[in-house]
Design a protein around this motif. Sequence first.
Motif, short mmCIF file in Angstrom:
data_model
loop_
_atom_site.label_atom_id
_atom_site.label_comp_id
_atom_site.label_asym_id
_atom_site.label_seq_id
_atom_site.Cartn_x
_atom_site.Cartn_y
_atom_site.Cartn_z
N GLY A 106 0.55 -1.35 0.07
CA GLY A 106 -0.18 -0.06 -0.01
C GLY A 106 1.07 1.78 0.29
O GLY A 106 1.74 1.55 0.44
N VAL A 107 0.01 2.24 -0.26
CA VAL A 107 1.03 3.84 -0.23
C VAL A 107 -0.02 4.07 0.38
O VAL A 107 -1.23 4.69 0.39
CB VAL A 107 1.05 4.42 -1.54
N ASP A 108 0.47 4.93 1.78
CA ASP A 108 -0.13 5.91 2.19
C ASP A 108 1.22 7.33 2.45
O ASP A 108 1.71 7.40 1.80
CB ASP A 108 -0.18 5.16 3.86
N SER A 109 0.36 8.06 3.87
CA SER A 109 1.23 9.45 3.87
C SER A 109 1.96 9.41 3.83
O SER A 109 2.75 10.13 4.20
CB SER A 109 -0.38 10.50 4.80
N LYS A 110 2.79 8.20 5.23
CA LYS A 110 4.06 8.70 5.23
C LYS A 110 4.92 8.29 4.19
O LYS A 110 6.18 8.40 3.98
CB LYS A 110 4.62 7.69 5.89
N VAL A 111 4.46 7.69 2.99
CA VAL A 111 5.36 7.07 1.88
C VAL A 111 5.50 7.99 0.73
O VAL A 111 6.51 8.73 -0.01
CB VAL A 111 4.62 6.01 0.59
N ILE A 112 4.06 9.36 0.99
CA ILE A 112 4.15 10.27 0.23
C ILE A 112 5.13 11.07 0.52
O ILE A 112 5.82 11.88 -0.25
CB ILE A 112 2.64 11.18 -0.32
N ILE A 113 4.52 11.42 1.87
CA ILE A 113 5.36 12.77 2.30
C ILE A 113 7.20 12.44 2.14
O ILE A 113 7.58 13.13 1.97
CB ILE A 113 4.87 12.48 3.74
N ASP A 114 7.58 10.80 2.93
CA ASP A 114 8.63 10.59 2.23
C ASP A 114 9.60 10.45 0.58
O ASP A 114 10.16 11.02 0.54
CB ASP A 114 9.22 9.47 2.58
N THR A 115 8.29 10.52 0.26
CA THR A 115 8.80 11.12 -1.90
C THR A 115 8.84 12.49 -1.68
O THR A 115 9.92 12.62 -2.45
CB THR A 115 7.58 10.01 -1.61
N LEU A 116 7.78 13.13 -1.31
CA LEU A 116 8.30 14.68 -1.17
C LEU A 116 9.79 15.41 -0.96
O LEU A 116 10.06 15.68 -1.24
CB LEU A 116 6.68 14.93 -0.92
N SER A 117 9.98 14.43 -0.12
CA SER A 117 11.31 14.70 0.36
C SER A 117 12.12 14.64 -0.09
O SER A 117 13.11 15.00 0.37
CB SER A 117 11.12 14.70 1.90
N ARG A 118 12.43 13.67 -1.17
CA ARG A 118 13.42 13.65 -1.96
C ARG A 118 13.38 14.07 -3.23
O ARG A 118 14.77 14.04 -3.90
CB ARG A 118 12.75 12.04 -2.11
N ASP A 119 12.31 14.61 -3.64
CA ASP A 119 12.29 15.70 -5.18
C ASP A 119 13.31 14.55 -5.50
O ASP A 119 13.79 14.74 -6.70
CB ASP A 119 13.48 16.60 -4.50
N PRO A 120 11.60 13.77 -5.87
CA PRO A 120 12.23 12.72 -7.00
C PRO A 120 12.34 13.16 -8.67
O PRO A 120 11.66 13.68 -9.01
CB PRO A 120 11.21 11.92 -6.78
N ILE A 121 13.24 12.35 -9.54
CA ILE A 121 13.45 13.19 -10.77
C ILE A 121 11.10 12.63 -11.61
O ILE A 121 10.96 13.68 -11.88
CB ILE A 121 13.65 11.80 -11.14
N ASP A 122 10.86 11.66 -10.75
CA ASP A 122 9.96 11.17 -11.42
C ASP A 122 8.78 11.14 -10.32
O ASP A 122 8.76 10.25 -9.35
CB ASP A 122 9.36 10.29 -12.69
N PHE A 123 7.47 11.73 -9.66
CA PHE A 123 6.80 11.64 -8.31
C PHE A 123 6.59 9.46 -8.45
O PHE A 123 7.18 9.08 -8.05
CB PHE A 123 5.65 12.12 -8.31
N GLU A 124 5.88 9.34 -9.95
CA GLU A 124 5.35 7.61 -9.37
C GLU A 124 6.69 6.78 -9.00
O GLU A 124 7.12 5.92 -8.28
CB GLU A 124 4.53 7.32 -10.57
#
Length: 67
Positions: free
Chosen positions: A9-27
């Motif tokens: 699953g994807v939850d708010s922790k995953v979203i917040i952690d991902t946004l803090s990385r500033d990924p090349i591609d969000f998905e």
Amino acid sequence: MTSFIYILGVDSKVIIDTLSRDPIDFEDGIQITVAELNEMDAIVTRNHKDFRDSKVSVYSPPDFLKM
């Protein structure tokens, strides 16, 4: 079929952690975050360039099948 595939699953922790990385591609960043948080062994993708920052090993499909 699902004996070797895990659906995670994807939850708010995953979203917040991902946004803090500033990924090349969000998905792709979501996939990296989920793989790392769940201590997965590998990510299999044809798109290596967006997974350079992954702490989880990244394989192409042919390379993975050779293992």
